[in-house]
Design a protein around this motif. Sequence first.
Motif, PDB file in Angstrom:
ATOM      1  N   VAL A 107      11.788  46.176  -9.052  1.00 54.90           N
ATOM      2  CA  VAL A 107      12.879  45.447  -9.703  1.00 54.90           C
ATOM      3  C   VAL A 107      13.340  44.265  -8.860  1.00 54.90           C
ATOM      4  O   VAL A 107      13.471  43.141  -9.355  1.00 54.90           O
ATOM      5  N   SER A 108      13.575  44.498  -7.584  1.00 56.73           N
ATOM      6  CA  SER A 108      14.131  43.425  -6.761  1.00 56.73           C
ATOM      7  C   SER A 108      13.148  42.269  -6.612  1.00 56.73           C
ATOM      8  O   SER A 108      13.526  41.107  -6.672  1.00 56.73           O
ATOM      9  N   HIS A 109      11.886  42.598  -6.432  1.00 59.45           N
ATOM     10  CA  HIS A 109      10.864  41.562  -6.289  1.00 59.45           C
ATOM     11  C   HIS A 109      10.792  40.718  -7.559  1.00 59.45           C
ATOM     12  O   HIS A 109      10.830  39.493  -7.529  1.00 59.45           O
ATOM     13  N   ARG A 110      10.748  41.413  -8.687  1.00 60.64           N
ATOM     14  CA  ARG A 110      10.653  40.732  -9.978  1.00 60.64           C
ATOM     15  C   ARG A 110      11.875  39.836 -10.216  1.00 60.64           C
ATOM     16  O   ARG A 110      11.751  38.676 -10.608  1.00 60.64           O
ATOM     17  N   LEU A 111      13.044  40.387  -9.953  1.00 57.47           N
ATOM     18  CA  LEU A 111      14.257  39.620 -10.253  1.00 57.47           C
ATOM     19  C   LEU A 111      14.475  38.472  -9.267  1.00 57.47           C
ATOM     20  O   LEU A 111      14.980  37.414  -9.652  1.00 57.47           O
ATOM     21  N   LEU A 112      14.109  38.673  -8.007  1.00 57.86           N
ATOM     22  CA  LEU A 112      14.242  37.563  -7.050  1.00 57.86           C
ATOM     23  C   LEU A 112      13.357  36.392  -7.479  1.00 57.86           C
ATOM     24  O   LEU A 112      13.746  35.234  -7.378  1.00 57.86           O
ATOM     25  N   LEU A 113      12.148  36.717  -7.973  1.00 59.94           N
ATOM     26  CA  LEU A 113      11.260  35.661  -8.446  1.00 59.94           C
ATOM     27  C   LEU A 113      11.785  35.038  -9.735  1.00 59.94           C
ATOM     28  O   LEU A 113      11.887  33.820  -9.856  1.00 59.94           O
ATOM     29  N   ARG A 114      12.165  35.891 -10.665  1.00 62.51           N
ATOM     30  CA  ARG A 114      12.598  35.375 -11.972  1.00 62.51           C
ATOM     31  C   ARG A 114      13.876  34.562 -11.874  1.00 62.51           C
ATOM     32  O   ARG A 114      14.063  33.592 -12.601  1.00 62.51           O
ATOM     33  N   ALA A 115      14.776  34.963 -10.995  1.00 69.61           N
ATOM     34  CA  ALA A 115      16.044  34.245 -10.855  1.00 69.61           C
ATOM     35  C   ALA A 115      15.897  32.974 -10.019  1.00 69.61           C
ATOM     36  O   ALA A 115      16.875  32.295  -9.737  1.00 69.61           O
ATOM     37  N   GLY A 116      14.654  32.682  -9.608  1.00 70.40           N
ATOM     38  CA  GLY A 116      14.428  31.447  -8.859  1.00 70.40           C
ATOM     39  C   GLY A 116      14.996  31.486  -7.457  1.00 70.40           C
ATOM     40  O   GLY A 116      15.447  30.470  -6.941  1.00 70.40           O
ATOM     41  N   MET A 117      14.997  32.665  -6.837  1.00 69.19           N
ATOM     42  CA  MET A 117      15.579  32.790  -5.502  1.00 69.19           C
ATOM     43  C   MET A 117      14.528  32.730  -4.397  1.00 69.19           C
ATOM     44  O   MET A 117      14.833  32.303  -3.292  1.00 69.19           O
ATOM     45  N   ILE A 118      13.334  33.209  -4.682  1.00 69.23           N
ATOM     46  CA  ILE A 118      12.269  33.144  -3.684  1.00 69.23           C
ATOM     47  C   ILE A 118      10.968  32.706  -4.353  1.00 69.23           C
ATOM     48  O   ILE A 118      10.807  32.841  -5.572  1.00 69.23           O
ATOM     49  N   ARG A 119      10.068  32.174  -3.541  1.00 63.75           N
ATOM     50  CA  ARG A 119       8.704  31.909  -3.987  1.00 63.75           C
ATOM     51  C   ARG A 119       7.759  32.292  -2.856  1.00 63.75           C
ATOM     52  O   ARG A 119       8.061  32.071  -1.686  1.00 63.75           O
ATOM     53  N   LYS A 120       6.623  32.823  -3.246  1.00 66.86           N
ATOM     54  CA  LYS A 120       5.668  33.260  -2.242  1.00 66.86           C
ATOM     55  C   LYS A 120       4.846  32.094  -1.704  1.00 66.86           C
ATOM     56  O   LYS A 120       4.396  31.241  -2.466  1.00 66.86           O
TER      57      LYS A 120
ATOM     58  N   TYR B 231      12.755  30.772   0.823  1.00 65.95           N
ATOM     59  CA  TYR B 231      14.036  31.102   0.195  1.00 65.95           C
ATOM     60  C   TYR B 231      14.526  29.849  -0.498  1.00 65.95           C
ATOM     61  O   TYR B 231      14.781  28.830   0.162  1.00 65.95           O
ATOM     62  N   LEU B 232      14.645  29.879  -1.814  1.00 66.59           N
ATOM     63  CA  LEU B 232      15.171  28.743  -2.549  1.00 66.59           C
ATOM     64  C   LEU B 232      16.699  28.727  -2.407  1.00 66.59           C
ATOM     65  O   LEU B 232      17.282  29.690  -1.904  1.00 66.59           O
ATOM     66  N   PRO B 233      17.342  27.650  -2.858  1.00 60.65           N
ATOM     67  CA  PRO B 233      18.783  27.523  -2.588  1.00 60.65           C
ATOM     68  C   PRO B 233      19.605  28.763  -2.946  1.00 60.65           C
ATOM     69  O   PRO B 233      20.453  29.199  -2.161  1.00 60.65           O
ATOM     70  N   LEU B 234      19.338  29.339  -4.097  1.00 58.36           N
ATOM     71  CA  LEU B 234      20.124  30.504  -4.510  1.00 58.36           C
ATOM     72  C   LEU B 234      19.852  31.715  -3.613  1.00 58.36           C
ATOM     73  O   LEU B 234      20.767  32.419  -3.201  1.00 58.36           O
ATOM     74  N   GLY B 235      18.579  31.934  -3.321  1.00 59.71           N
ATOM     75  CA  GLY B 235      18.219  33.056  -2.459  1.00 59.71           C
ATOM     76  C   GLY B 235      18.789  32.880  -1.063  1.00 59.71           C
ATOM     77  O   GLY B 235      19.275  33.822  -0.447  1.00 59.71           O
TER      78      GLY B 235
ATOM     79  N   ARG C  31      21.467  31.332  -0.237  1.00 58.56           N
ATOM     80  CA  ARG C  31      22.919  31.601  -0.232  1.00 58.56           C
ATOM     81  C   ARG C  31      23.183  33.096  -0.065  1.00 58.56           C
ATOM     82  O   ARG C  31      24.106  33.490   0.641  1.00 58.56           O
ATOM     83  N   VAL C  32      22.376  33.916  -0.730  1.00 61.15           N
ATOM     84  CA  VAL C  32      22.555  35.364  -0.597  1.00 61.15           C
ATOM     85  C   VAL C  32      22.256  35.803   0.836  1.00 61.15           C
ATOM     86  O   VAL C  32      23.019  36.564   1.447  1.00 61.15           O
ATOM     87  N   ILE C  33      21.155  35.301   1.372  1.00 65.53           N
ATOM     88  CA  ILE C  33      20.786  35.628   2.756  1.00 65.53           C
ATOM     89  C   ILE C  33      21.926  35.258   3.711  1.00 65.53           C
ATOM     90  O   ILE C  33      22.306  36.033   4.593  1.00 65.53           O
ATOM     91  N   ARG C  34      22.476  34.068   3.504  1.00 61.99           N
ATOM     92  CA  ARG C  34      23.575  33.606   4.371  1.00 61.99           C
ATOM     93  C   ARG C  34      24.819  34.491   4.241  1.00 61.99           C
ATOM     94  O   ARG C  34      25.552  34.692   5.203  1.00 61.99           O
ATOM     95  N   LYS C  35      25.048  34.995   3.049  1.00 59.98           N
ATOM     96  CA  LYS C  35      26.202  35.881   2.847  1.00 59.98           C
ATOM     97  C   LYS C  35      26.024  37.168   3.641  1.00 59.98           C
ATOM     98  O   LYS C  35      26.938  37.650   4.293  1.00 59.98           O
ATOM     99  N   VAL C  36      24.817  37.725   3.542  1.00 58.11           N
ATOM    100  CA  VAL C  36      24.544  38.964   4.276  1.00 58.11           C
ATOM    101  C   VAL C  36      24.673  38.703   5.778  1.00 58.11           C
ATOM    102  O   VAL C  36      25.291  39.471   6.511  1.00 58.11           O
TER     103      VAL C  36
END
Length: 569
Positions: free
Chosen positions: A21-34, A42-46, A48-53
């Motif tokens: 689920v997480s892999h699929r959603l991170l890709l679909r939500a445009g947060m990461i690309r391999k 890490y794309l801009p949205l991803g 931001r999450v990393i920075r929050k953590v």
Amino acid sequence: MRTSQLLIPTLREDPGEAETVSHRLLLRAGMIRKVAAGVYTYLPLGLRVIRKVEAIIREEMNRAGAQELLMPIASPAELWRETGRWDFYGKELFRFKDRHERDFCLGPTHEEVITDLIRREVRSYRQLPLNCYQIQTKFRDEIRPRFGLMRGREFIMKDAYSFDQDEASARLSYQKMYDAYQRIFTRCGLTFRAVEADTGLIGGTSSHEFMVLAETGEETIVYAEAGPYAANVERAEVPPPTEVSTEPTRPLRKVPTPGARTVEEVTALLKVSPQQLVKTLLYTTAQDTVAVLLRGDHEANEVKLKKLLGVTDIALADSARVTAVTGAPVGFAGPVGLAGARIVADHAIKAMRNFVVGANEVDAHYVDANWERDFTVAGFADLRNARAGDPSPQGGGLLRVARGIEVGHVFMLGIKYSQSMKATFLDPQGRETLAVMGCYGIGVGRTASAAIEQNHDAKGIIWPTPIAPFHIHLLPLSQTKPVTDTAQMLYDRLTQAGLEVLWDDRDERAGVKFNDADLIGAPFQLIIGDKGLAQGTVELKHRKSGAVSKRPPDKVLEEAHALLPQGSS
RNA sequence: CGGGGCGUAGCGCAGCCUGGUAGCGCACCUGCUUUGGGAGCAGGAUGUCGGAGGUUCAAAUCCUCUCGCCCCGACCA
């Protein structure tokens, strides 16, 4: 920020490569690309999450008295040779040479580098205790990278290292980190459990893993149904059986078992239960072959076996070795008359009488075998995996089993590294003393992934507010002036109030915006449409519950404030 | 490393067995219409078929090698 100015390439369809689920959603939500196997942008949205953590980790580490520094990614082989890990770490270590042919590696962890620093700089007990941490990109050439950020070959990790003047002080440092970890994962909105763990390649005396409970977890943990005990299965002790069979022994008999090799086949053929069968697993170590006796329905625990044998590497013997040692093909090994291997037995065997074993002869087994009378074992030990229904080793009834994602790990290292690298200081009596160390890791990307595993629905991610890329997703449903003006007004006010707002200013249809917003998973959506405005209202929708409240635009601010935690940026 | 599978347009896939003009859906571009849960119509652009070699009159298709990726088992944040 405006969606039109951010790179948020959402995908309508599921990428083929994604399993969890997480892999699929991170890709679909445009947060990461391999970029390569186990290596991601890490794309801009991803990001931001990393920075929050990371921000949460920093706050709690600083609060616990740790100090941040930053060590290099590249480190020279000499340091690793000092501790023996240049060889011991094996293929997992990314190695390279510089132009002078000197060996280097990309740091998979930093005990060597930090210990080198501390041994140079710390001379006196007055400088201790010390706890240094960094948030740094790590490299491990994993056998099998998978699940997106869950197990990458390059990944972001927080690693901390404590140095104390004695064991007691080190235990305090350990406890501080343990407590900090509880706060960190709680703040990240995770349901987790700290469990006793094996120390693995890092080494040391004791450790706890912080496990996020999730079906897709790669780890298996056991916990007492009515007590505090919890442990990784690798580590969970199985108490010796309390009841021993009192059945009178019967004479040993050899019976034909044509073609029956597996526990299932043999028990079906002989009409006995797996609990009456003893399976003999042959393991090879660097030195010899070891036969491990286990009850038919039990699973071998290789970590326990390695510890018992005092070796770091074992493997199930290949079929050629099995034939050489037992004189029979795989499936008919047994302890009776077995000469070519040391025999160790799980202590469940101790309670058994008149059991079935292989006869070391093709198509034959013994029935009514008994240890001591028919064969001798070098020793009994706890050699199997705990499982649901076993008694808890520390009270609290029976054990239950759950799957977990290891997001953090704390280790008491003792003097393993200070000894091999001679990290010493002078104690109050002026004696040269080894620093007692601890180390403490958190997988940053893995924590974000684990949060998705626990917080999602069919539509997409539902971020816990503290690590959400944005607090509010502003969704104007048309390009009309009233809608645009209201969006601008609300964006300005909410942003000034300190809220993080993602403004979907694209000229897209409502459905597209709703679907993208659900996918991206901001905790709240603020929907502005012509219909609502005609009645003087906009809608604030809670992503998790779906609850919608209609309010006049100028009442939104106070409601948003009430809903979102203060200072949660 | 062992076992299984896949590389064809940005994404998801068909075509391959049985060699003969490279296709479908979505996305993308233009225009018109539409506009509260992934719009309709019309028109358009997009491919070294992962790479190299070979067989053949002809290769996405057959053969050999190679690279990459995914899945199942032994490692770890």
